[in-house]
Motif scaffolding. Structure first.
Motif, mmCIF file in Angstrom:
data_model
loop_
_atom_site.group_PDB
_atom_site.id
_atom_site.type_symbol
_atom_site.label_atom_id
_atom_site.label_comp_id
_atom_site.label_asym_id
_atom_site.label_seq_id
_atom_site.Cartn_x
_atom_site.Cartn_y
_atom_site.Cartn_z
ATOM 1 N N GLN A 170 100.337 19.920 -2.733
ATOM 2 C CA GLN A 170 100.525 20.504 -1.399
ATOM 3 C C GLN A 170 101.622 21.556 -1.571
ATOM 4 N N GLN A 172 102.254 24.567 0.418
ATOM 5 C CA GLN A 172 102.940 25.198 1.557
ATOM 6 C C GLN A 172 104.103 24.316 2.005
ATOM 7 N N GLY A 300 95.793 18.626 7.895
ATOM 8 C CA GLY A 300 94.933 19.414 7.026
ATOM 9 C C GLY A 300 95.704 20.544 6.407
ATOM 10 N N MET A 301 95.143 21.104 5.356
ATOM 11 C CA MET A 301 95.754 22.252 4.686
ATOM 12 C C MET A 301 94.628 23.189 4.280
ATOM 13 N N GLU A 302 94.809 24.449 4.670
ATOM 14 C CA GLU A 302 93.726 25.423 4.598
ATOM 15 C C GLU A 302 93.499 26.025 3.219
ATOM 16 N N HIS A 326 90.456 24.088 12.960
ATOM 17 C CA HIS A 326 91.756 24.712 12.674
ATOM 18 C C HIS A 326 91.832 25.193 11.213
ATOM 19 N N PHE A 407 109.661 22.311 11.286
ATOM 20 C CA PHE A 407 108.257 22.237 11.684
ATOM 21 C C PHE A 407 108.175 21.875 13.163
ATOM 22 N N TYR A 412 102.605 27.274 16.620
ATOM 23 C CA TYR A 412 101.223 26.905 16.931
ATOM 24 C C TYR A 412 100.875 27.205 18.388
HETATM 25 N N1 BES Z 1 99.026 25.181 7.176
HETATM 26 C C1 BES Z 1 99.225 24.039 7.993
HETATM 27 C C2 BES Z 1 100.067 22.970 7.361
HETATM 28 C C3 BES Z 1 101.459 23.434 6.993
HETATM 29 C C4 BES Z 1 102.173 24.318 7.792
HETATM 30 C C5 BES Z 1 102.049 22.938 5.850
HETATM 31 C C6 BES Z 1 103.457 24.721 7.417
HETATM 32 C C7 BES Z 1 103.322 23.338 5.479
HETATM 33 C C8 BES Z 1 104.030 24.226 6.265
HETATM 34 C C9 BES Z 1 97.899 23.437 8.452
HETATM 35 O O1 BES Z 1 96.923 24.387 8.716
HETATM 36 C C10 BES Z 1 98.160 22.775 9.758
HETATM 37 O O2 BES Z 1 98.559 23.480 10.662
HETATM 38 N N2 BES Z 1 97.929 21.486 9.866
HETATM 39 C C11 BES Z 1 98.090 20.782 11.112
HETATM 40 C C12 BES Z 1 96.749 20.774 11.794
HETATM 41 C C13 BES Z 1 96.750 20.615 13.258
HETATM 42 C C14 BES Z 1 97.593 21.608 13.984
HETATM 43 C C15 BES Z 1 95.311 20.700 13.768
HETATM 44 C C16 BES Z 1 98.529 19.361 10.772
HETATM 45 O O3 BES Z 1 98.566 19.043 9.587
HETATM 46 O O4 BES Z 1 98.867 18.619 11.659
#
Ligand code: BES
Ligand code: ZN
Length: 631
Positions: A170, A172, A300-302, A326, A407, A412
């Motif tokens: 992971q 990011q 999730g992670m894109e 998402h 975070f 978002y």
């Molecule tokens: N890219 C993010 C996860 C992330 C953001 C990891 C910043 C590290 C730093 C991923 O797309 C995400 O937003 N996941 C959310 C999904 C939810 C908003 C639907 C999650 O994991 O909760």
């Protein structure tokens, strides 16, 4: 509620808002020593979270060859970096590392004297490599540490099948450097090729071309031909099997959950088609999902071509699949057009959240869209109430801070609400046309908030001078809170729930007299999330008896209920609470529970017991985010 908070606002923020200095200075080799005091202006576009020097020498391609050793919990091999010299006077290439052992660096087969600098607490250690006399490649032979912050090693017992080990990365925001020495900044885009060597019975998959029919022989080759930022490089290894869901979509998972996952996410192909129709071509060939063990710290992670997904959303009724929408949406907002620095994260997450709502509406209808938008708005309200003003700003100042610690729902839901306001003002068709052009214009580029704004001003604001104005837009982006008069999502389906809740609270109805037969999961969440802080034991028993909430199989509903249980010390739910905390590592689900438990001595004891039991199986990020609550 928001206006009160936006009223406090603005101490020293004009500094940020007025900042239009677009110069990018060479990154010094030690960011920790930089002047990051609030009076020192942010350099827009400068990445304060990388020690590398892409302004001078920029890496454009990586060739990886790594062997995965589950016994030692180490990956070792090499990364060969291809670079472009941007500054003719540059003498070295600087890359980021964290907890890596650098065995040697070579160019043209010759050893190079490298220097691994002292590690900064959260940025890691800069690796300085003198440029070779000829050629534009250097090869770094290295090994990762078992504690690498971006890698989780799972024993067979921590997997669904209990037979084989599992590994996933992971990256990011700034963890790629803990498994690859590279310029770990989202403004550096690279193509990559990789050879991954694993025990023969396991399969490796990456954020790259994956061949669903590859031979399982322990040597796997990957290619990512589109340039991507380092935080999107990803690897998973385990007893993985593949099942197709559509022409371009499929799922990788352990065998025992493969069918359930493919059924839960069977609408992925329709989502992909809907998104292309709205926002232009999908530029990444296939779109597959990798279902991870429950310790995955995010929903999730894109990762491009292969989103990494928590199994906690496999609810059996597709109620939590907006997560897939998402991660898919990031293929446009995030992976195709990328935030240049972590200050600009809202360009990834805000746009993606807006797109998610639109995809959900397209595939599942307006009712669902409205319900999800209200829940999103409520969680934004809660964050605005809890965060300091400075952390409520979309273009957030992260200098001197670890992005993992910041975070929130601001990038978002506040980001999405801003776009929703623009949509309401200029009309949906015009909004869609703008977004389609935006993704086309900036494709495969990393951009700053200021670059977005310049483009937006020229291509949108200028076309609707009587509908949009820059003062308001600047307020959205550079000031805390949510501007007064912002759109407020509403859902008819929730009015019934409000009525039911108040009739129950007033004692007019017993829980088992509420007609919940046709309630959606979102209605349940709205019902629970809007309960008063304090409920009586009798009320808690009444709810639990009628709806069996303690045993809910929906992880989101269980989360909301367990939070209520902790707040009101409803002990019959505590065995489930313990199970929940030790079996799930997704931070969004466990952190609020740990936080609430930590508020009382007795609660802390429960938290500590669960944390101690779960710690060995938690991801490093989940450990870091929660250990403060049990100390
Ligand atoms: N890219 C993010 C996860 C992330 C953001 C990891 C910043 C590290 C730093 C991923 O797309 C995400 O937003 N996941 C959310 C999904 C939810 C908003 C639907 C999650 O994991 O909760
Ligand atoms: Zn996201």
């Amino acid at each position: 509620m928001f206006s009160k908070i936006s009223g406090l606002v603005l101490v020293g923020l004009t500094l940020l808002a007025g900042c239009s200095d677009n110069s990018v200075q060479p990154t010094s080799s030690n960011a920790a020593s930089e002047d990051i005091s609030p009076t020192n202006q942010i350099q827009v576009g400068k990445d304060y979270h990388s020690l590398s020097n892409p302004e001078q020498v920029k890496v454009s391609h990586i060739d990886l060859d790594l062997t995965v050793d589950f016994e030692q919990k180490v990956m070792s091999g090499y990364a060969e970096l291809t670079f472009d010299k941007k500054d003719p006077d540059a003498t070295s290439l600087i890359v980021d590392t964290r907890d890596l052992t650098i065995n040697s660096v070579t160019a043209n087969g010759q050893k190079i004297d490298f220097e691994l600098q002292k590690a900064d607490d959260f940025l890691g250690a800069a690796l300085e490599i003198p440029l070779p006399d000829k050629g534009n490649k250097v090869k770094i032979n290295y090994a990762t540490s078992p504690q690498a912050s971006g890698v989780q090693w799972l024993t067979p017992a921590q997997t669904a099948g209990k037979k084989y080990p599992f590994l996933f990365t992971q990256a990011q925001a700034i963890h790629a450097r803990s498994f690859i020495p590279l310029q770990d900044s989202p403004q550096v885009r690279v193509t990559y090729k990789a050879t991954i060597r694993t025990p023969k019975e396991l399969l490796a998959v990456m954020s790259a071309s994956n061949d669903p029919n590859t031979e399982r022989d322990g040597v796997y080759e990957f290619n990512m031909p589109q340039p991507i930022p380092s935080y999107l490089i990803a690897l998973g290894v385990g007893d993985l099997h593949f099942k197709a869901m559509g022409e371009r979509t499929g799922v990788y998972a352990e065998p025992s959950i493969l069918d359930a996952a493919a059924a839960e996410f069977e609408d992925t192909e329709s989502m992909l088609i809907a998104t292309e129709k709205l926002y232009g071509p999908y530029r990444w060939d296939r779109y597959d999902l990798l279902i991870l063990p429950p310790s995955f710290p995010f929903g999730g992670m894109e990762n491009p071509r292969l989103s990494f997904i928590t199994p906690t959303v496999i609810a059996g009724d597709k109620s939590l699949v907006s997560l897939i929408a998402h991660e898919l949406a990031h293929s446009w907002s995030g992976n195709t057009v990328t935030n240049a620095t972590w200050r600009d994260l809202w360009l990834n997450e805000g746009f993606t959240t807006y797109l998610t709502y639109r995809i959900m509406e397209n595939v599942y209808g307006k009712d669902r869209y409205n319900q999800e938008a209200v829940l999103g708005y409520q969680s934004l309200e809660a964050d605005v109430a809890n965060l300091t003003g400075k952390d409520q700003i979309l273009a957030i100042d992260l200098r001197g801070r670890d992005p993992d610690d910041v975070f929130s729902d601001i990038p978002y839901e506040k980001g999405a609400l801003f776009l929703r306001e623009v949509e309401q003002k200029i009309g949906r068709d015009n909004m869609d046309a703008f977004l389609m052009e935006y993704f086309q214009h900036f494709k495969f580029q990393s951009i700053t908030t200021d670059e977005f704004l310049a483009y937006f001003k020229k291509h949108v604001v200028a076309s609707y001078p009587d509908k949009l104005d820059m003062d308001r837009i600047n307020q959205w982006i550079f000031q805390p809170g949510v501007p007064e008069g912002a759109p407020m999502p509403e859902s008819d389906a929730f009015s019934i729930v409000d009525n039911a809740r108040s009739n129950w609270l007033s004692g007019e109805l017993h829980a088992n007299q509420i007609d919940t037969k046709n309630w959606t999961v979102h209605q349940w969440l709205y019902f629970l999330n809007n309960m008063p802080e304090e409920l009586s034991m009798e009320q808690l028993h009444d709810l639990d008896r009628a709806f069996n909430l303690t045993e809910s199989h929906n992880n989101e509903i269980a989360h909301s209920w367990l939070l209520i249980a902790v707040k009101n010390w409803y002990q019959p739910a505590f065995p489930r609470l313990h199970d929940y905390l030790v079996s799930i590592g997704r931070n969004k689900l466990v952190k609020p529970l740990y936080k609430e438990l930590s508020k009382t001595v007795e609660g802390k004891a429960i938290a500590k017991k669960a944390f101690d039991e779960a710690k060995a199986g938690y991801h490093p990020l989940t450990v870091k985010a929660n250990q403060g609550f049990v100390e």
